[in-house]
Scaffold this active site. Structure first.
Site, PDB file in Angstrom:
ATOM      1  N   SER A 137       2.115   3.402   3.082  1.00 60.93           N
ATOM      2  CA  SER A 137       2.404   2.074   3.620  1.00 60.93           C
ATOM      3  C   SER A 137       3.718   2.036   4.394  1.00 60.93           C
ATOM      4  O   SER A 137       3.845   2.718   5.395  1.00 60.93           O
ATOM      5  CB  SER A 137       2.387   1.071   2.462  1.00 60.93           C
ATOM      6  OG  SER A 137       2.394  -0.232   2.932  1.00 60.93           O
TER       7      SER A 137
ATOM      8  N   ASP B 122      -8.757  -2.158   3.024  1.00 59.94           N
ATOM      9  CA  ASP B 122      -7.305  -2.346   3.118  1.00 59.94           C
ATOM     10  C   ASP B 122      -7.014  -3.468   4.111  1.00 59.94           C
ATOM     11  O   ASP B 122      -7.286  -3.346   5.295  1.00 59.94           O
ATOM     12  CB  ASP B 122      -6.674  -1.029   3.588  1.00 59.94           C
ATOM     13  CG  ASP B 122      -5.162  -1.037   3.479  1.00 59.94           C
ATOM     14  OD1 ASP B 122      -4.581  -2.135   3.505  1.00 59.94           O
ATOM     15  OD2 ASP B 122      -4.576   0.048   3.367  1.00 59.94           O
TER      16      ASP B 122
ATOM     17  N   HIS C 126      -5.560  -1.211  -0.349  1.00 57.16           N
ATOM     18  CA  HIS C 126      -4.231  -0.672  -0.066  1.00 57.16           C
ATOM     19  C   HIS C 126      -3.614   0.065  -1.251  1.00 57.16           C
ATOM     20  O   HIS C 126      -2.911   1.054  -1.073  1.00 57.16           O
ATOM     21  CB  HIS C 126      -3.322  -1.829   0.344  1.00 57.16           C
ATOM     22  CG  HIS C 126      -2.120  -1.417   1.128  1.00 57.16           C
ATOM     23  ND1 HIS C 126      -2.201  -0.917   2.401  1.00 57.16           N
ATOM     24  CD2 HIS C 126      -0.809  -1.423   0.813  1.00 57.16           C
ATOM     25  CE1 HIS C 126      -0.980  -0.647   2.844  1.00 57.16           C
ATOM     26  NE2 HIS C 126      -0.123  -0.934   1.896  1.00 57.16           N
TER      27      HIS C 126
END
Ligand SMILES: *[C@@H]1O[C@H](CO)[C@@H](O)[C@H](O)[C@H]1NC(C)=O
Length: 401
Positions: A173, A341, A370
Site C-alpha cells: 500500500s 481492493d 486490500h
C-alpha cells in the site's frame, strides 16, 4: 460499548476492510511490554531479532529490526537481505501479526532471507527526531514524499551499507507509493536488486471506497489542517471524536469496515483485538492531504502547495511528477493485487502498469481485498509462495552473471 472509542478502531481499517463485520472492537490500552518491536512480537515467537537505528537527512531517527531464521541450519543473516515497508497507519509489526506460518516477516526469515523491517517516522517503533518533539508541529510537516525520498531512501542505504548487497524490497500500500517514487531516483534504485509490491499504488483516482470518497468530498484533509491538527493519532481523544463525527448519520458504523476498502475474503475476525493493540499508528495530516490530492487530481506527483508556493519550492507552478517510466527496466518487479481492493483499484493498477517501461510479474487474486495481502489466513499459499519464487529466480539469474 463505548461508541467513540470503538469508532477509533475504524482507522486501523482505513486502508483495509473486513467483510461481514458486525461487532465493533473495543480499543485496548497499549500493551505494558517495554522495548522495541523485537521484544514485543518477534523474539517471543522464537526468532533472533536485533534493533537498529538510522537517521534521515532531515533528522528523523528511524527504527529498523533485523530478523533471522529460528533454525540455525538456515543461512539467517548471511541470506539475501529483504526490506519490508509497511502501509499507512501501520508500522513494522504489520508483517508479524499472524502465526509464524502465515506472516511474511516470519516466513521470509525461516526461508533464509535476512529480513529487515522498516518503520517510518512518527510510528511507534521509530525514535523521534534529533531536535523536534512530537508536540512540535514541524515534527509532522511531511507527507509520503518525505517518507519516500528521506525515510525509504535512508533505510535502503542503511541496509545496503551493512549487508554490502543489493537488497530486495517488499512494500504494501503506502509502502508501494514510497517504493515507486524512490525507484525513480537512480542513486537509490541502484542499491535495489528487485521489488515485490502488494496492492501497488501510484495512481489513486479510481478508488471505490465509499468511506474514503466521502472524506475526500467533505475535504476532511483541508479541514483538519485548517483546525491546526498536524498529527493524525486515532488513539487520541481528538481522533476518536473526529471519527465519531464522521461516522454519525452518514454511514452505519457497523458496516463501515467493508465500506472502507472493499471486502476481504480471508480475514480472521477473532484476531481484531490483538491487531488493535498495535494499530493504528500515527501519521501526519499533511500526508493525508497529499493522498487526497492524488485522489482528486489523478496524478502521481509531489505535494501541491498551491501555485505561488510551488513556484518558490519547485520553480514551477505545478508540483513535479514522479515519472515511473524512469524506473529502470533492469529492476525486476513483482506485483500482487486483488479484485476486491477498493483502494488499489484494478483500473489504477493498469494505469501504473502502462506507465512502467518494464513488465512486472503479476499475481491477481479476484477475491482478495486490500488487507488480505497482509492478514489473510491463507496468504502464504495464495501470494507469498509466488513472491518468494520470484525472489529466488532473480537470485538464480544473477548468480550466473
Ligand atoms: C484465527 O484467530 C484465532 C485467535 O487468534 C486462532 O486461534 C485461529 O487459529 C485463527 N484461524 C486461522 C484460520 O488462522
Amino acid at each position: 460499548m463505548n461508541h467513540p472509542r470503538a469508532v477509533a478502531g475504524l482507522i486501523i481499517f482505513l486502508l483495509f476492510s473486513v467483510g461481514n463485520f458486525t461487532a465493533v472492537p473495543q480499543l485496548r490500552r497499549k500493551p505494558q511490554v517495554t522495548g522495541g518491536l523485537c521484544a514485543h512480537l518477534i523474539q517471543s515467537a522464537g526468532f533472533p531479532c536485533t534493533e537498529h537505528q538510522t537517521k534521515t537527512k532531515d533528522g528523523f531517527l528511524l527504527g529498523l529490526q533485523r530478523v533471522s531464521s529460528r533454525s540455525t541450519i538456515v543461512r539467517g543473516e548471511t541470506g539475501h537481505p529483504v526490506l519490508l515497508i509497511h502501509g499507512l497507519f501501520m508500522a513494522g509489526d504489520a508483517w508479524f501479526m499472524n502465526s509464524a506460518s502465515q506472516s511474511l516477516g516470519f516466513i521470509l526469515a525461516d526461508q533464509g532471507f535476512d529480513v529487515w523491517v522498516g518503520n517510518v517516522r512518527g510510528t511507534r517503533w521509530s525514535h523521534g527526531h534529533v531536535s523536534l518533539s512530537v508536540k512540535n508541529k514541524e515534527f509532522w510537516d511531511w507527507s509520503w514524499q518525505e517518507l519516500a525520498l528521506y525515510d525509504l531512501a535512508e533505510m535502503i542505504r542503511y541496509v545496503n551499507k551493512i549487508t554490502k548487497a543489493k537488497i530486495f524490497v517488499v512494500g504494501h500500500s503506502q509502502g508501494t507509493i514510497m517504493s515507486l517514487a524512490v525507484f525513480t531516483k537512480p542513486d537509490i534504485v541502484d542499491m535495489v536488486k528487485a521489488a515485490a509490491l502488494l496492492c501497488p499504488i501510484s495512481y489513486l483516482d479510481h478508488i471505490t471506497s465509499d468511506f474514503v470518497l466521502r472524506l475526500v468530498k467533505i475535504r476532511l484533509d483541508e479541514v483538519i489542517l485548517a483546525l491546526g491538527i498536524h498529527q493524525l493519532n486515532f488513539k487520541s481523544n481528538m481522533g476518536t471524536q473526529i471519527m465519531d463525527m464522521m461516522c454519525d448519520g452518514h454511514i452505519h458504523c457497523d458496516i463501515w469496515l467493508s465500506a472502507i476498502t472493499g471486502k476481504n475474503c480471508c480475514f480472521n475476525d477473532s484476531r481484531i483485538d490483538f491487531y488493535l493493540e498495535y494499530e493504528p499508528n500515527p501519521s501526519s495530516s499533511k500526508n493525508l492531504h497529499h493522498l487526497f490530492q492524488m485522489i482528486r487530481k489523478g496524478s502521481f506527483a509531489m505535494y501541491d502547495y498551491g501555485m505561488w508556493k510551488n513556484l518558490m519550492r519547485y520553480k514551477q507552478p505545478k508540483p513535479p511528477v514522479f515519472d515511473i517510466s524512469q524506473i529502470p527496466t533492469s529492476l525486476p518487479l513483482w506485483m500482487g493485487y486483488g479484485g476486491n481492493d477498493a483502494l488499489a483499484d484494478v483500473i489504477d493498477v493498469q494505469h501504473t502498469l502502462k506507465g512502467l517501461k518494464s513488465k512486472p510479474n503479476l499475481l491477481y487474486i479476484e477475491e482478495y481485498g486490500h488487507i488480505d495481502f497482509l492478514l489473510s489466513t491463507r496468504v502464504k499459499t495464495d501470494v507469498y509462495n509466488d513472491m518468494i519464487r520470484f525472489f529466488n529466480s532473480v537470485q538464480k539469474v544473477s548468480s550466473f552473471k
